[in-house]
Scaffold this motif. Structure first.
Motif, PDB file in Angstrom:
ATOM      1  N   VAL A 250       0.836  -1.203   0.000  1.00  0.00           N
ATOM      2  CA  VAL A 250       0.000   0.000   0.000  1.00  0.00           C
ATOM      3  C   VAL A 250       0.869   1.251   0.000  1.00  0.00           C
ATOM      4  N   ALA A 251       1.918   1.258   0.824  1.00  0.00           N
ATOM      5  CA  ALA A 251       2.799   2.423   0.880  1.00  0.00           C
ATOM      6  C   ALA A 251       3.449   2.682  -0.479  1.00  0.00           C
ATOM      7  N   GLU A 252       3.860   1.615  -1.163  1.00  0.00           N
ATOM      8  CA  GLU A 252       4.459   1.766  -2.494  1.00  0.00           C
ATOM      9  C   GLU A 252       3.461   2.380  -3.474  1.00  0.00           C
ATOM     10  N   LEU A 253       2.212   1.920  -3.422  1.00  0.00           N
ATOM     11  CA  LEU A 253       1.179   2.462  -4.310  1.00  0.00           C
ATOM     12  C   LEU A 253       0.934   3.939  -4.013  1.00  0.00           C
ATOM     13  N   PHE A 254       0.834   4.284  -2.736  1.00  0.00           N
ATOM     14  CA  PHE A 254       0.518   5.655  -2.365  1.00  0.00           C
ATOM     15  C   PHE A 254       1.667   6.622  -2.692  1.00  0.00           C
ATOM     16  N   ARG A 255       2.901   6.117  -2.689  1.00  0.00           N
ATOM     17  CA  ARG A 255       4.059   6.975  -2.962  1.00  0.00           C
ATOM     18  C   ARG A 255       4.401   7.021  -4.447  1.00  0.00           C
ATOM     19  N   SER A 256       3.695   6.229  -5.238  1.00  0.00           N
ATOM     20  CA  SER A 256       3.977   6.166  -6.673  1.00  0.00           C
ATOM     21  C   SER A 256       3.591   7.479  -7.351  1.00  0.00           C
ATOM     22  N   PRO A 257       4.356   7.881  -8.382  1.00  0.00           N
ATOM     23  CA  PRO A 257       3.981   9.083  -9.147  1.00  0.00           C
ATOM     24  C   PRO A 257       2.583   8.959  -9.740  1.00  0.00           C
ATOM     25  N   ARG A 259      -0.276   7.533  -8.468  1.00  0.00           N
ATOM     26  CA  ARG A 259      -0.991   6.964  -7.327  1.00  0.00           C
ATOM     27  C   ARG A 259      -2.403   6.544  -7.747  1.00  0.00           C
ATOM     28  N   PRO A 260      -2.895   5.383  -7.289  1.00  0.00           N
ATOM     29  CA  PRO A 260      -4.270   4.999  -7.619  1.00  0.00           C
ATOM     30  C   PRO A 260      -5.258   5.983  -7.003  1.00  0.00           C
ATOM     31  N   THR A 261      -6.339   6.217  -7.711  1.00  0.00           N
ATOM     32  CA  THR A 261      -7.389   7.071  -7.161  1.00  0.00           C
ATOM     33  C   THR A 261      -8.462   6.247  -6.458  1.00  0.00           C
ATOM     34  N   ALA A 262      -8.377   4.922  -6.623  1.00  0.00           N
ATOM     35  CA  ALA A 262      -9.326   4.035  -5.950  1.00  0.00           C
ATOM     36  C   ALA A 262      -8.660   2.680  -5.726  1.00  0.00           C
ATOM     37  N   ILE A 263      -9.024   2.021  -4.625  1.00  0.00           N
ATOM     38  CA  ILE A 263      -8.498   0.690  -4.315  1.00  0.00           C
ATOM     39  C   ILE A 263      -9.652  -0.226  -3.937  1.00  0.00           C
ATOM     40  N   ILE A 264      -9.607  -1.431  -4.491  1.00  0.00           N
ATOM     41  CA  ILE A 264     -10.523  -2.500  -4.073  1.00  0.00           C
ATOM     42  C   ILE A 264      -9.713  -3.475  -3.236  1.00  0.00           C
ATOM     43  N   GLY A 282      -0.615  10.911   5.666  1.00  0.00           N
ATOM     44  CA  GLY A 282      -1.304  12.192   5.593  1.00  0.00           C
ATOM     45  C   GLY A 282      -2.262  12.318   4.427  1.00  0.00           C
ATOM     46  N   LEU A 283      -2.757  11.184   3.935  1.00  0.00           N
ATOM     47  CA  LEU A 283      -3.710  11.203   2.829  1.00  0.00           C
ATOM     48  C   LEU A 283      -5.140  11.141   3.364  1.00  0.00           C
ATOM     49  N   SER A 284      -6.086  11.347   2.458  1.00  0.00           N
ATOM     50  CA  SER A 284      -7.492  11.385   2.849  1.00  0.00           C
ATOM     51  C   SER A 284      -8.294  10.335   2.082  1.00  0.00           C
ATOM     52  N   ILE A 285      -9.154   9.628   2.808  1.00  0.00           N
ATOM     53  CA  ILE A 285     -10.179   8.778   2.193  1.00  0.00           C
ATOM     54  C   ILE A 285     -11.509   9.468   2.425  1.00  0.00           C
ATOM     55  N   PRO A 286     -12.250   9.801   1.388  1.00  0.00           N
ATOM     56  CA  PRO A 286     -12.034   9.484  -0.028  1.00  0.00           C
ATOM     57  C   PRO A 286     -11.391  10.620  -0.828  1.00  0.00           C
ATOM     58  N   GLY A 287     -10.900  11.660  -0.149  1.00  0.00           N
ATOM     59  CA  GLY A 287     -10.366  12.812  -0.872  1.00  0.00           C
ATOM     60  C   GLY A 287      -9.250  12.462  -1.824  1.00  0.00           C
ATOM     61  N   ASP A 288      -8.281  11.678  -1.337  1.00  0.00           N
ATOM     62  CA  ASP A 288      -7.147  11.291  -2.179  1.00  0.00           C
ATOM     63  C   ASP A 288      -7.331   9.923  -2.822  1.00  0.00           C
ATOM     64  N   VAL A 289      -8.025   9.044  -2.162  1.00  0.00           N
ATOM     65  CA  VAL A 289      -8.236   7.699  -2.701  1.00  0.00           C
ATOM     66  C   VAL A 289      -9.570   7.149  -2.193  1.00  0.00           C
ATOM     67  N   SER A 290     -10.343   6.583  -3.112  1.00  0.00           N
ATOM     68  CA  SER A 290     -11.586   5.913  -2.726  1.00  0.00           C
ATOM     69  C   SER A 290     -11.265   4.471  -2.350  1.00  0.00           C
ATOM     70  N   LEU A 291     -12.038   3.913  -1.418  1.00  0.00           N
ATOM     71  CA  LEU A 291     -11.766   2.562  -0.918  1.00  0.00           C
ATOM     72  C   LEU A 291     -13.047   1.737  -0.887  1.00  0.00           C
ATOM     73  N   VAL A 292     -12.945   0.520  -1.429  1.00  0.00           N
ATOM     74  CA  VAL A 292     -14.028  -0.461  -1.343  1.00  0.00           C
ATOM     75  C   VAL A 292     -13.423  -1.762  -0.833  1.00  0.00           C
ATOM     76  N   SER A 293     -14.112  -2.424   0.083  1.00  0.00           N
ATOM     77  CA  SER A 293     -13.586  -3.670   0.640  1.00  0.00           C
ATOM     78  C   SER A 293     -14.593  -4.805   0.500  1.00  0.00           C
ATOM     79  N   PHE A 294     -14.080  -5.973   0.179  1.00  0.00           N
ATOM     80  CA  PHE A 294     -14.892  -7.176   0.305  1.00  0.00           C
ATOM     81  C   PHE A 294     -14.971  -7.531   1.788  1.00  0.00           C
ATOM     82  N   HIS A 295     -16.125  -7.945   2.225  1.00  0.00           N
ATOM     83  CA  HIS A 295     -16.486  -8.361   3.584  1.00  0.00           C
ATOM     84  C   HIS A 295     -16.826  -7.166   4.473  1.00  0.00           C
TER      85      HIS A 295
END
Length: 358
Positions: A250-257, A259-264, A282-295
């Motif tokens: 997750v840290a690698e994804l968030f620090r990538s140039p 960066r994903p705007t959404a994660i499942i 220091g990021l924001s959900i959902p401001g910086d990335v949207s999140l959806v989880s199974f379960h």
């Protein structure tokens, strides 16, 4: 009057028979739950057993009845709330049917699963409920079924095994949440799973040996392709087995140039780690990335923000698997059945429209 056996003497069927004034064979029928006796005799034997604090010899009973009264259950990760809830469903039905559950944990490792199956067979379980760690490495399951042992597959099926199977509609659920994210304008959508490959890189769906996750990734990639999003395989990240690995991914994804705007997240344990990392950075959900989880884990409805989830019928998966197995143990012999239970998308506050360079 018959004297009770001394306290340091194990109470036997013969002791119960003497107190009840019946033959040993009659007492054995009552205590073993087989054969026919009058209600008067049954009450006398039951009362004597209670008075003597009789405890059955399970080995002797299994030799007499051919049953151990136990069901073996093998799951991938008992720490995962998904499996905990499914096992609760299994044990509730098993208890009602008079069976005790012996639970083992494979750690999503095929070799550990094989050892667990060997142990359960040695304990002469009456049937098995298994969530296979690998759908391609199943010779040990095939051998168990060839011996006549009833088996039900839980959450993960196998076309190579002619056994009852209970799964959720994973592909449809993944298609639904992916469409929702694309409709919100997301194009950089990551999918993170605990499933892994030898080199920890995902290239194609055939890399995934866990059927439920493979179906989800198939649904995710299919909808992305329909929307004209190509090369989405690069956004599938594998190997999020423990919190340390998940944190690194997750840290690698968030620090990538890019960066994903959404994660499942493929399960709630991964989603929880995503939640921790986004705050650390220091990021924001959902401001910086949207999140959806199974379960729909308990924590997902009390965080800030609350988390959009795929609510799977986890308890029902467990109860349905147990019911199918009990039916076979009680003599039912229909063709192998495949039961697909529907999931539900619960929309909360962790997703929003994508803005900027998407």
């Amino acid at each position: 009057m018959e004297q009770s056996p001394p306290r340091n003497t194990s109470v036997t069927v013969a002791d119960v028979a003497r107190m009840a004034g019946v033959s040993k064979a009659t007492a054995a029928r009552v205590l073993g739950g087989y054969g026919t006796v009058s209600e008067r005799v049954r009450e006398a034997v039951t009362a004597a057993a209670r008075a003597l604090n009789y405890r059955p010899n399970e080995l002797a009973r299994s030799m007499t009845t051919g049953r151990s009264g136990t069901i073996g259950v093998v799951v991938g990760d008992i720490e995962n709330p998904f499996f905990s809830l499914a096992v609760r469903g299994i044990t509730d039905i098993a208890r009602q049917a008079g069976f005790t559950v012996i639970l083992t944990n494979s750690g999503e490792n095929a070799e550990t699963e094989k050892a667990a199956i060997r142990t359960l067979l040695a304990k002469r379980v009456d049937g098995l409920i298994v969530s296979p760690a690998s759908e391609s490495d199943i010779d040990h399951l095939r051998e168990a079924t060839r011996s006549g042992l009833p088996m039900v597959l839980l959450d993960r099926g196998s076309e190579a095994l002619d056994v009852d199977t209970v799964i959720a509609d994973d592909r449809h659920a993944a298609e639904t949440v992916t469409r929702k994210l694309i409709a919100l304008g997301h194009r950089r959508i990551a999918y993170i799973t605990a499933c892994d490959t030898p080199d920890h890189c995902f290239r194609m769906v055939q890399d995934i040996n866990t059927g439920s996750v493979r179906r989800r990734i198939e649904g995710y990639l299919s909808v992305c392709a329909e929307a004209g999003l190509t090369g989405m395989e690069k956004w599938v990240r594998v190997g999020a087995v423990k919190s340390e690995q998940t944190h690194s991914i997750v840290a690698e994804l968030f620090r990538s140039p890019e960066r994903p705007t959404a994660i499942i997240a493929s399960d709630s344990m991964i989603a929880l780690e995503i939640f921790k990392v986004h705050r650390q950075l220091g990021l924001s959900i959902p401001g910086d990335v949207s999140l959806v989880s199974f379960h729909d884990a308990d924590w997902t409805s009390v965080t800030t923000p609350t988390v959009t989830v795929v609510r799977q019928p986890v308890y029902d998966l467990g109860t349905t698997a147990a019911k199918l197995l009990v039916e076979r143990l009680n003599g039912a012999a229909p063709a192998a059945r495949k039961v697909v239970l529907k999931s539900e998308i619960v929309e909360r506050a962790s997703t929003r429209e994508a803005y900027g360079d998407c």
